[in-house]
Design a protein around this motif. Structure first.
Motif, short mmCIF file in Angstrom:
data_model
loop_
_atom_site.label_atom_id
_atom_site.label_comp_id
_atom_site.label_asym_id
_atom_site.label_seq_id
_atom_site.Cartn_x
_atom_site.Cartn_y
_atom_site.Cartn_z
N TYR A 139 0.97 -0.69 0.42
CA TYR A 139 -0.10 0.36 0.46
C TYR A 139 1.22 1.27 -0.09
O TYR A 139 1.97 1.17 0.34
N VAL A 140 0.38 1.77 -0.92
CA VAL A 140 1.43 3.53 -0.92
C VAL A 140 0.35 4.87 -0.95
O VAL A 140 -0.45 4.53 -1.21
N GLN A 141 1.28 5.72 -1.00
CA GLN A 141 0.56 7.04 -0.35
C GLN A 141 0.47 8.23 -1.94
O GLN A 141 1.94 7.81 -2.48
N ASP A 142 0.07 8.76 -1.88
CA ASP A 142 0.03 9.43 -3.22
C ASP A 142 1.39 9.97 -3.19
O ASP A 142 1.84 11.11 -2.01
N GLY A 143 2.14 10.45 -4.05
CA GLY A 143 3.20 11.01 -4.18
C GLY A 143 4.76 9.92 -4.00
O GLY A 143 5.91 10.59 -3.60
N GLU A 144 4.07 9.02 -3.09
CA GLU A 144 5.87 8.02 -2.80
C GLU A 144 6.34 7.71 -3.96
O GLU A 144 5.76 7.23 -4.70
N VAL A 145 7.48 7.98 -3.44
CA VAL A 145 8.48 7.04 -4.94
C VAL A 145 8.59 5.56 -4.48
O VAL A 145 9.03 4.71 -3.88
N LEU A 146 8.00 5.17 -6.13
CA LEU A 146 8.07 3.88 -6.02
C LEU A 146 9.04 2.91 -6.52
O LEU A 146 10.45 2.18 -6.76
N ALA A 147 10.13 4.16 -7.35
CA ALA A 147 11.32 3.72 -8.24
C ALA A 147 12.16 4.87 -9.06
O ALA A 147 12.07 5.74 -8.59
N ALA A 148 13.58 4.26 -9.36
CA ALA A 148 13.86 5.38 -9.58
C ALA A 148 14.29 4.56 -11.03
O ALA A 148 14.60 3.70 -11.41
N ILE A 149 14.17 5.91 -12.29
CA ILE A 149 14.98 5.54 -13.59
C ILE A 149 16.15 6.83 -14.03
O ILE A 149 15.96 7.52 -14.22
N THR A 150 17.51 6.29 -13.95
CA THR A 150 18.47 6.70 -14.61
C THR A 150 18.15 7.82 -16.10
O THR A 150 17.81 6.57 -17.07
N ASP A 151 18.79 8.69 -15.68
CA ASP A 151 18.38 8.94 -17.54
C ASP A 151 19.14 8.70 -18.62
O ASP A 151 20.68 9.09 -18.17
N ALA A 152 19.22 8.19 -19.51
CA ALA A 152 20.09 7.42 -20.56
C ALA A 152 20.43 8.71 -20.89
O ALA A 152 22.20 9.19 -21.19
N ASP A 153 20.63 10.64 -21.22
CA ASP A 153 20.76 11.34 -21.97
C ASP A 153 21.68 11.98 -20.91
O ASP A 153 22.35 12.55 -21.78
N SER A 154 21.23 11.25 -19.77
CA SER A 154 22.38 12.38 -18.98
C SER A 154 23.74 11.28 -18.83
O SER A 154 24.46 11.70 -17.24
N PHE A 155 23.80 10.41 -19.58
CA PHE A 155 24.72 9.77 -19.25
C PHE A 155 26.64 9.96 -19.47
O PHE A 155 26.26 10.67 -21.02
N GLY A 156 27.37 9.94 -18.92
CA GLY A 156 28.72 10.48 -20.21
C GLY A 156 29.83 10.12 -18.40
O GLY A 156 29.09 9.16 -17.77
N PHE A 157 30.83 10.92 -18.50
CA PHE A 157 31.96 10.09 -17.37
C PHE A 157 32.15 11.35 -17.24
O PHE A 157 32.05 12.50 -17.49
N VAL A 158 32.30 12.04 -15.93
CA VAL A 158 32.80 13.29 -15.04
C VAL A 158 34.32 12.80 -14.75
O VAL A 158 34.79 12.26 -14.15
N MET A 159 35.05 14.02 -15.19
CA MET A 159 36.09 13.98 -14.58
C MET A 159 36.57 15.48 -14.56
O MET A 159 35.65 16.41 -13.88
N ASP A 160 36.72 15.50 -12.89
CA ASP A 160 37.39 16.95 -12.35
C ASP A 160 38.40 17.33 -12.53
O ASP A 160 40.20 16.60 -12.93
N VAL A 161 38.43 18.32 -13.16
CA VAL A 161 39.54 19.46 -13.89
C VAL A 161 40.55 20.51 -12.68
O VAL A 161 39.29 21.09 -12.81
N PRO A 162 41.78 20.24 -12.94
CA PRO A 162 42.01 21.43 -12.18
C PRO A 162 42.40 22.57 -12.75
O PRO A 162 42.20 22.02 -14.97
N TYR A 163 41.67 23.35 -12.52
CA TYR A 163 41.50 24.88 -12.62
C TYR A 163 42.73 25.35 -14.18
O TYR A 163 41.82 25.83 -15.32
N GLU A 164 43.66 25.03 -13.71
CA GLU A 164 44.59 25.31 -14.69
C GLU A 164 44.46 25.17 -15.88
O GLU A 164 45.40 25.50 -16.74
N TYR A 165 44.84 24.03 -16.12
CA TYR A 165 43.90 22.84 -17.31
C TYR A 165 42.14 23.54 -17.90
O TYR A 165 42.12 22.64 -19.63
N LEU A 166 41.47 23.81 -17.76
CA LEU A 166 40.28 23.93 -18.18
C LEU A 166 39.98 24.89 -18.91
O LEU A 166 39.58 24.20 -20.13
#
Length: 306
Positions: A139-166
């Motif tokens: 039994y669930v309430q209105d607005g309760e999270v049932l599942a989470a779906i990853t957004d394929a359009d937002s997939f990628g590799f995240v890289m931390d770049v030092p500012y001097e190399y930006l």
């Protein structure tokens, strides 16, 4: 009488040999020990790329929550964890508490009423099921999270770049991403975050790839050139320095048996070569690349042939 003559001749011979040895020792200068070295010629055709290698982590920047649109019981579920779904795909069926209590009583009384008390929940995005919180019968309430779906359009590799190399990164459109095992993907630079980390002074950059089957949190490496230079260069092992790394030199061979200390100014440095920006050195000079450590100026050497 013969024995006396033999003794005299022997003594004269020994005395003569001794004098020759002393004269030879006196005429020869001190013989310096020779250090065995290997030598090579400087090159002016090597392309010197000063490269930087950074880690990049596979991630979905956006995950969409699938929420219940009414109070009720889950009567239908079409997905499992890690399933791939498309936007608009039916995921859950819900039945209200009142509908379950009444059953088909209202429909039996008046067929035109068509009361079902059910609703459906569809996928808000295309991607993979990353989280599943409930099962059929819950039994669930209105607005309760049932599942989470990853957004394929937002997939990628995240890289931390030092500012001097930006700025170097901004000038590039794509960067190669090397995965564990050696596979290489071309990452397209699509997003540069507008904020830098306060501690590390790095900026997050998103590199999107066409292969969406890569698991999240996989770490790859990105290598790019910081500077590129041409000019006179020598193998890295040929360059020596003092303890403070403030002065540099090479041991130049002026002939097959003598090496002299020659001061240089370093330029671009790679893992194999060092650029010579200034110094009394040409492509016709030979420099010692092994056996050169600890040699004094004008050292006696012996060249070892490869």
């Amino acid at each position: 009488m013969k024995q006396i003559i033999i003794i005299i001749v022997s003594a004269a011979f020994i005395f003569s040999c001794k004098n020759k040895m002393e004269n030879t020792a006196a005429s020869d200068p001190d013989i310096k020990p020779k250090t065995i070295v290997t030598a090579t010629y400087p090159s002016d055709t090597v392309q010197l790329n000063n490269t930087i290698t950074l880690n990049a982590t596979a991630a979905y920047l956006l995950k969409s929550d699938v929420k219940a649109n009414s109070n009720g019981y889950i009567t239908k579920m079409t997905i499992k964890l890690a399933d791939r779904v498309n936007r608009g795909t039916l995921l859950f069926g819900l039945q209200t508490k009142e509908a379950r209590a009444l059953g088909n009583t209202i429909n039996k009384l008046d067929k035109s009423f068509r009361f079902t008390g059910t609703s459906t929940v569809v996928s808000p995005a295309t991607g993979y099921v990353a989280m599943l919180n409930h099962q059929i019968g819950d039994y669930v309430q209105d607005g309760e999270v049932l599942a989470a779906i990853t957004d394929a359009d937002s997939f990628g590799f995240v890289m931390d770049v030092p500012y001097e190399y930006l700025q170097i990164i901004k000038d590039k459109k794509t960067l190669p991403i090397t995965l564990p095992g050696g596979k290489t993907l071309q990452g397209k630079i699509t997003k540069i975050m507008p904020a830098a980390d306060a501690v590390s002074q790095t900026v997050k950059i998103l590199l999107q790839v066409s292969d969406h089957t890569i698991p999240e949190n996989l770490i790859g490496t990105v290598t790019f050139s910081k500077t590129t230079a041409y000019g006179l260069s020598v193998p890295k092992m040929a360059v020596l320095s003092d303890e403070t790394q403030s002065s540099f030199w090479v041991m130049k061979l002026i002939n097959d048996t003598t090496a002299v200390k020659t001061d240089i100014t370093k330029g671009v440095e790679t893992d194999k070569y060092i650029q010579i920006k200034s110094g009394d050195l040409t492509t016709k000079d030979r420099v010692a690349v092994s056996g050169n450590f600890g040699l004094s100026d004008t050292a006696a050497v012996k060249i070892q042939k490869p």
